[in-house]
Motif scaffolding. Structure first.
Motif, short mmCIF file in Angstrom:
data_model
loop_
_atom_site.label_atom_id
_atom_site.label_comp_id
_atom_site.label_asym_id
_atom_site.label_seq_id
_atom_site.Cartn_x
_atom_site.Cartn_y
_atom_site.Cartn_z
N HIS A 55 -29.20 -15.62 -10.70
CA HIS A 55 -29.08 -16.11 -12.08
C HIS A 55 -29.25 -14.96 -13.08
O HIS A 55 -28.63 -14.96 -14.14
CB HIS A 55 -30.11 -17.21 -12.31
N HIS A 61 -25.97 -13.30 -13.12
CA HIS A 61 -24.99 -14.17 -13.80
C HIS A 61 -25.12 -14.05 -15.32
O HIS A 61 -24.11 -13.99 -16.04
CB HIS A 61 -25.19 -15.61 -13.36
N VAL A 62 -26.35 -14.01 -15.81
CA VAL A 62 -26.58 -13.89 -17.26
C VAL A 62 -26.03 -12.55 -17.76
O VAL A 62 -25.33 -12.49 -18.78
CB VAL A 62 -28.08 -14.02 -17.59
N ASP A 67 -23.75 -10.69 -16.40
CA ASP A 67 -22.29 -10.68 -16.27
C ASP A 67 -21.63 -11.53 -17.34
O ASP A 67 -20.51 -11.25 -17.77
CB ASP A 67 -21.90 -11.17 -14.88
N THR A 68 -22.31 -12.59 -17.77
CA THR A 68 -21.76 -13.46 -18.82
C THR A 68 -21.74 -12.74 -20.16
O THR A 68 -20.77 -12.85 -20.93
CB THR A 68 -22.59 -14.75 -18.93
N ILE A 69 -22.80 -11.99 -20.44
CA ILE A 69 -22.88 -11.27 -21.71
C ILE A 69 -21.97 -10.04 -21.70
O ILE A 69 -21.23 -9.79 -22.67
CB ILE A 69 -24.33 -10.84 -21.99
N PRO A 115 -19.11 -8.49 -19.31
CA PRO A 115 -18.28 -8.62 -18.12
C PRO A 115 -18.09 -7.29 -17.40
O PRO A 115 -18.28 -6.23 -17.98
CB PRO A 115 -16.95 -9.15 -18.68
N ASN A 116 -17.72 -7.37 -16.15
CA ASN A 116 -17.44 -6.19 -15.33
C ASN A 116 -16.28 -5.37 -15.94
O ASN A 116 -15.30 -5.96 -16.38
CB ASN A 116 -17.07 -6.63 -13.90
N ASP A 153 -21.08 -4.40 -17.54
CA ASP A 153 -22.43 -4.72 -17.05
C ASP A 153 -22.95 -3.63 -16.11
O ASP A 153 -24.11 -3.20 -16.21
CB ASP A 153 -22.44 -6.09 -16.37
#
Length: 834
Positions: A86, A89-90, A92-94, A96-97, A100
């Motif tokens: 998680h 995930h947070v 990566d959400t803020i 993106p690759n 990050d």
């Protein structure tokens, strides 16, 4: 609160600079574009079926999309009980690759250098140096996301360990637990394993000094805290580690099933396969001069001034055509037989680029060897030497073979050169420690002497590489002669022109090396000048630190842009999926939920196209099952075994015309289907006999079964009913449902891959034993009558592991909270009594 912001203002400023650096370097990513990464495309193809079920809010742990079927643990699994899932995930959400990953590199390495007590600007320079080490950037460009993630946690993990060893045991252990959890969650065991070497060396050096200084008890206390941190991290990742361990036994890294006629080693990977990407001994000059070995395969563009282009223009070719031909040859493509004539002239079959640590960093590294007095120097030096020697693999096998043959797990990994990622962190650590030593040193005269000696060593080496580079480098590949022969044929047997091209390629390699050597020398001289000015009190610490930061950033930025730039990005929709071919569209009309496709035009073990559209007999994954690999080696190397295709339910075969490469598709009318009853059983004494038996047999009528399963078959009850039926009635990769009808007990074979670490069979809701048939398939004795048969994939390693992961995650949160409480309590002044 305002005082806290004031005290930490410089860290926020540097954090802002890191964000600006990321924005400027990865501007297309901020604009919504994505990297058109070849390996991402391959990885994406393997998860086609997994993604389809995810879209339905369903998780599957098995996929039939590649290699006939395999567990999804090493492709994708949710691991929802793991708190780091998680966290990632947070992030990566803020961001993106690959934004990050770049930020994780920068902030994580900055933390390490702060732990090493460098001033913030020097810490920022160290963070930039490691982040932009060319290998890390090349990984991002290639799409090796998990590997890049794993490397990004190296620095903060070492920072946590150093804190614990230096006495901040609770905080250090909590940080170690966090970043080790993230490191393991990155699920790139190889990089974690390589980092372990550096940690073991550090522990041994610290142990020696603890004994020497009579502080052994304190050291052992620190180890106890770190042991607890390791235990928490392992518990957090229990489901990943357990599943990987369980599955690993049956993959190509596990024990061989065959004793004869096998291309596979008895255990682990084949040495030639593991050593396929080994660093050349003199290829380490790329640490200082990136194009010492000609750059990457096809990354260097030859223009009209290159020697190779001039050979073709002198042969009356138009300039544009000459440039095109020269660059086609210089790309070193194996497909056109020009591998030995590429600008890259090392022994690797291809490479995306060199390991470049930076001219400024290499100069400071040598300076650090001369002036750093901390015992960390010996840790870094020992780690660098070990990782370099192991990276040579087959090019200097003396040490590598010892590790490969005797060191636990070492033979499970390939691409041994990747261990240099650890050296890539060690170089900037010692380089920046050298600057710290210089700043703190009272004897400026001794510093000046060693600074000059560093310039003589590094500058002298660069002068040799500029003036007489052939004294140290050959610039000729081992496959050059074969490539010249291939080129001669392509040039209508013009051997003279082919030899001229070969000689010209060598000259172009030398030119590429010289240009970068000159460039590196300029950076070294400028860095020397900056340090010399500080020693002579012409600039202060702030100017020195900012100057080093700028120098390192410019140095690394220029080289990295060769491998990751705006051209690597594409609009999201353009980069995700290849376009279906006409044969793909035709096969897609078949509504059967579970059949395989065999494409003879695609490389069987590196097929990244077909899994996007079909359940493929081939695929793309280094975590494939050993039994599948053994079938490929024995039944598909010399010729295609059609009987194996039939038993695997290969319903369509795609072929390419040898001349036109036009694709055609034919239906395989002898495919056995999803499940069938066989007429007779042939027992084999072992895997070798079983493999030999499936070389030629009729899978529709006969089953080859290892004699170990003989007790599971009641031959007295067996009854041949030619009217018996068995059919697939519901398809889910984790839950296959069949219905059977028979007047007697019969042996059924299922065209599904056998894997006994999670699959269970139920007949009318009652668990029933099943066994392996035809080397790789499932089979079972089905009683007479009408029955519902289910195969359910419910691996204990995952589901029980998830429970353990939840416990570990709770402990991790509690340890971080407790560490924060203790640190805050230390900083809070005691209240005075009224």
């Amino acid at each position: 609160m305002s005082n806290w912001f004031k005290r930490n203002g410089i860290h926020f400023a540097i954090g802002g600079i890191f964000l600006v650096i990321c924005f400027l370097y990865l501007t297309p990513a901020f604009q919504g574009k994505v990297l058109g990464q070849g390996d991402v495309l391959g990885a994406k193809s393997t998860t086609t079926e997994i993604d389809a079920y995810k879209a339905k809010d369903t998780t599957i742990l098995w996929t039939n999309q590649i290699f006939g079927g395999m567990p999804a643990f090493q492709l994708w699994a949710p691991y929802k009980a793991n708190i780091t899932t998680h966290v990632i995930h947070v992030i990566d959400t803020i961001f993106p690759n690959p934004i990050d990953t770049l930020l994780l590199f920068l902030f994580g390495t900055y933390f390490l250098f702060i732990v090493l007590k460098l001033n913030p600007w020097l810490a920022a320079a160290g963070a930039v140096a490691f982040t932009f080490s060319s290998y890390n950037i090349i990984l991002l460009a290639a799409g090796h996301s998990n590997q890049a993630f794993a490397i990004s946690y190296f620095a903060p993990l070492l920072g946590g360990i150093l804190l614990a060893i230096r006495g901040q045991r609770i905080l250090g252990a909590a940080i170690t637990a966090l970043f080790l959890s993230l490191e393991i969650r990155a699920n790139h065991v190889q990089m974690t394993y390589y980092l372990m070497f550096a940690i073991i060396i550090l522990a041994c050096i610290e142990l020696y000094h603890a004994i020497k200084n009579k502080t052994l008890n304190e050291y052992l206390k620190s180890l106890a805290y770190l042991g607890g941190a390791i235990a928490i991290a392992l518990l957090v990742n229990a489901s990943i580690l357990w599943s990987t361990y369980d599955y690993g036994k049956d993959t190509i890294r596990g024990q061989s099933n065959l004793k004869q006629n096998t291309a596979e080693p008895s255990t682990g990977l084949a040495k030639d396969y593991a050593y396929q990407w080994s660093q050349g001994v003199t290829e380490c000059f790329t640490f200082l001069v990136p194009n010492a070995y000609g750059g990457g395969s096809g990354t260097e563009h030859l223009d009209q001034n290159s020697a190779t282009v001039k050979v073709f223009t002198d042969a009356q070719q138009p300039e544009d055509r000459a440039i095109g031909i020269a660059n086609q040859i210089a790309s070193g493509s194996e497909q056109i037989g020009m591998h030995g004539l590429g600008t890259y002239w090392g022994n690797k079959s291809f490479t995306s680029g060199p390991f470049y640590f930076g001219a400024v960093i290499c100069f400071l590294f040598v300076f650090g060897l001369l002036i750093v007095k901390s015992r960390l120097k010996w840790w870094i030096l020992a780690t660098v030497l070990l990782t370099m020697l192991l990276s040579f693999g087959g090019n200097w096998p003396y040490l590598s073979d010892l590790f490969f043959n005797y060191f636990p797990l070492y033979n499970k990994f390939r691409v041994v050169e990747s261990i240099l990622a650890v050296a890539g962190l060690c170089f900037p650590i010692l380089a920046l420690l050298a600057l710290k030593e210089m700043i703190d040193a009272p004897d400026r005269k001794e510093i000046t002497k060693k600074l000059k000696l560093s310039l003589y060593i590094v500058g002298g080496l660069l002068l040799v590489l500029i003036v007489v580079p052939e004294l140290l480098l050959s610039f000729r590949s081992t496959g050059q002669a074969d490539s010249v022969a291939n080129l001669t044929q392509s040039l209508q047997n013009d051997a003279k022109l082919a030899q001229a091209v070969s000689a010209a390629i060598v000259q172009d390699r030398i030119s590429l090396e010289k240009a970068d050597a000159v460039r590196s020398l300029i950076f070294v001289v400028v860095a020397f000048g900056l340090l010399f000015a500080f020693v002579n009190k012409k600039v202060n610490v702030t100017i020195l630190s900012l100057g080093v930061l700028v120098l390192v950033l410019v140095d690394m930025w220029q080289i990295d842009k060769r491998y990751l730039n705006a051209d690597n990005f594409a609009d999201k929709q353009e980069s995700i999926t290849p376009q279906p071919r006409e044969v793909d569209q035709f096969i897609a009309r078949d509504t059967d939920p579970d059949f395989k496709v065999f494409d003879t035009s695609a490389p069987l073990l590196y097929d990244t196209h077909n899994p996007f559209f079909h359940k493929s007999f081939g695929g793309y994954s280094a975590a494939r099952l050993k039994r599948y690999q053994e079938i490929v080696d024995n039944q598909f190397t010399k010729s295609v075994n059609h009987d194996v295709l039939d038993m695997m339910n290969v319903k369509y075969i795609i072929t390419a015309d040898p001349k036109t490469q036009n694709l055609t598709m034919q239906a395989n009318n002898t495919a056995c289907g999803h499940a069938w009853f066989i007429q007779k059983v042939k027992f084999a004494k072992d895997a070798d006999e079983e493999m030999q038996a499936i070389s030629s047999f009729n899978p529709k009528e006969e089953a080859i079964i290892d004699q170990q399963y003989k007790p599971m078959i009641d031959q007295k009850e067996a009854y041949l009913d030619t009217n018996a039926t068995i059919k697939l009635v519901n398809y889910n990769p984790d839950h296959m449902t069949y219905e059977s009808s028979s007047a007697g007990s019969q042996i059924a074979v299922f065209s599904e891959v056998y894997y006994n670490r999670g699959w269970k069979m139920y007949i009318d809701g009652k668990e029933t034993p099943y066994f392996r048939a035809d080397y790789i398939l499932r089979a079972a004795q089905i009683p007479l009558g009408n029955h519902k048969i289910e195969f359910i994939f419910h691996p204990t390693s995952y589901y029980t592991g998830e429970t353990l992961s939840m416990v570990g995650s709770i402990l991790l949160v509690l340890s971080l909270g407790f560490a924060g409480y203790v640190e805050n309590k230390k900083k809070t002044p005691p209240t005075k009594a009224a």
